[in-house]
Design an enzyme around this catalytic site. Structure first.
Site, PDB file in Angstrom:
ATOM      1  N   TYR A 257      -9.374   7.660  10.010  1.00 23.76           N
ATOM      2  CA  TYR A 257      -9.025   8.412  11.736  1.00 23.76           C
ATOM      3  C   TYR A 257     -10.330   9.338  12.030  1.00 23.76           C
ATOM      4  CZ  TYR A 257      -5.108   5.509  10.411  1.00 23.76           C
ATOM      5  OH  TYR A 257      -4.117   4.128  10.410  1.00 23.76           O
TER       6      TYR A 257
ATOM      7  N   TYR B 289       0.660  -1.075   0.109  1.00 22.65           N
ATOM      8  CA  TYR B 289       0.624  -0.196  -0.089  1.00 22.65           C
ATOM      9  C   TYR B 289       0.847   0.968   0.147  1.00 22.65           C
ATOM     10  CZ  TYR B 289       1.074   0.238   5.122  1.00 22.65           C
ATOM     11  OH  TYR B 289       2.046   0.372   5.753  1.00 22.65           O
TER      12      TYR B 289
ATOM     13  N   PHE C 159      -5.799   5.592  -0.774  1.00 23.37           N
ATOM     14  CA  PHE C 159      -4.695   3.735  -0.733  1.00 23.37           C
ATOM     15  C   PHE C 159      -4.167   3.747  -2.396  1.00 23.37           C
ATOM     16  CE2 PHE C 159      -5.626   4.790   3.488  1.00 23.37           C
ATOM     17  CZ  PHE C 159      -4.655   4.592   4.659  1.00 23.37           C
TER      18      PHE C 159
ATOM     19  N   ILE D 259      -7.929  -0.139   9.501  1.00 21.20           N
ATOM     20  CA  ILE D 259      -9.481   1.228   9.912  1.00 21.20           C
ATOM     21  C   ILE D 259     -10.286   0.711   8.761  1.00 21.20           C
ATOM     22  CG2 ILE D 259      -8.155   3.080   9.687  1.00 21.20           C
ATOM     23  CD1 ILE D 259      -7.661   3.851   6.945  1.00 21.20           C
TER      24      ILE D 259
ATOM     25  N   PHE E  30       1.783   9.592   3.343  1.00 21.43           N
ATOM     26  CA  PHE E  30       1.773   9.712   4.925  1.00 21.43           C
ATOM     27  C   PHE E  30       2.617   8.263   4.860  1.00 21.43           C
ATOM     28  CE2 PHE E  30      -2.583   9.446   4.583  1.00 21.43           C
ATOM     29  CZ  PHE E  30      -2.650   7.803   4.874  1.00 21.43           C
ATOM     30  N   ASP E  31       2.449   8.152   4.183  1.00 20.55           N
ATOM     31  CA  ASP E  31       2.884   6.027   4.223  1.00 20.55           C
ATOM     32  C   ASP E  31       2.774   5.014   3.575  1.00 20.55           C
ATOM     33  OD1 ASP E  31       3.593   3.878   6.146  1.00 20.55           O
ATOM     34  OD2 ASP E  31       1.869   3.635   7.382  1.00 20.55           O
TER      35      ASP E  31
END
Length: 215
Positions: free
Chosen positions: A189, A128, A207, A163, A138-139
């Protein structure tokens, strides 16, 4: 999340300068959800602090850095993680569950193979990359770290380890499928956001995911 450095030495956590609350808060922010469940650190901060014993927290702190079970930004908050329920309890809950409008969209970029989709409790492997609506990443786990090849994130889908938007969307995919997920805040979130990961409150997350395998 990449490797993090220990906040305190073992001597410091064994002493009085680091409280149980400090330790629990740090472990919940740093450890992944499998680690938290294994060490009984999942749940609301105040409840965990009340029941936890300092020696067990010190042991968990040392184990975290030995096993490197660090938290990824896509995981569900520690306060919402629960132990897996019995199959009978899950089946009863499923029957009683009210149908809720999906709070994500999925755009398939590459079709997978076969027609088997993951069911609740199946182990899935996922690559991902997550980003905000403005394009800020962010990731991600698709980039190699030095000489180490990238490895997919492995977890049991539909059990709250990540999530909700992920749980719901992945159970509509087949092996090898690639898709872009746009997840509304309620299934990401919400009002909290994740400041450490650069995710603001009430953020819609995007994502790019690939379902590498399912068991």
């Amino acid at each position: 999340m990449s490797d993090i450095e220990a906040k305190w030495t073992v001597e410091e956590v064994n002493g009085d300068s680091v409280s149980k609350k400090d330790l629990v808060s740090y472990l919940q922010e740093s450890g992944n959800n499998d680690f938290l469940v294994a060490h009984k650190l999942n749940g609301k901060l105040a409840s965990v602090v009340k029941t936890a014993k300092k020696p067990a927290l010190v042991a968990a702190y040392k184990t975290l850095f030995e096993t490197k079970q660090f938290r990824s930004s896509n995981e569900a908050p520690a306060s919402e993680v629960k132990k897996e329920k019995t199959v009978a309890h899950e089946n009863k809950a499923e029957k009683e569950q009210v149908v809720e409008e999906a709070k994500y969209t999925k755009k398939v970029s590459k079709k997978g193979s076969g027609d088997r989709m993951p069911k609740k409790g199946d182990r899935v492997s996922v690559f991902y990359t997550g980003r905000l609506e403005n394009g800020t990443e962010f990731d991600s786990n698709v980039k190699a770290k030095g000489r180490k090849a990238p490895t997919p994130l492995v977890f049991k889908v539909g059990t709250g380890r990540v999530i909700r938007g992920w749980d719901e969307a992945l159970m509509t995919m087949v092996k090898g499928e690639k898709a872009t997920l746009t997840i509304q805040p309620d299934w990401a979130y919400g009002q909290r956001g994740v400041e450490a990961a650069g995710i603001p409150p009430n953020a819609t997350l995007i994502f790019d995911v690939e379902l590498v395998d399912l068991e």
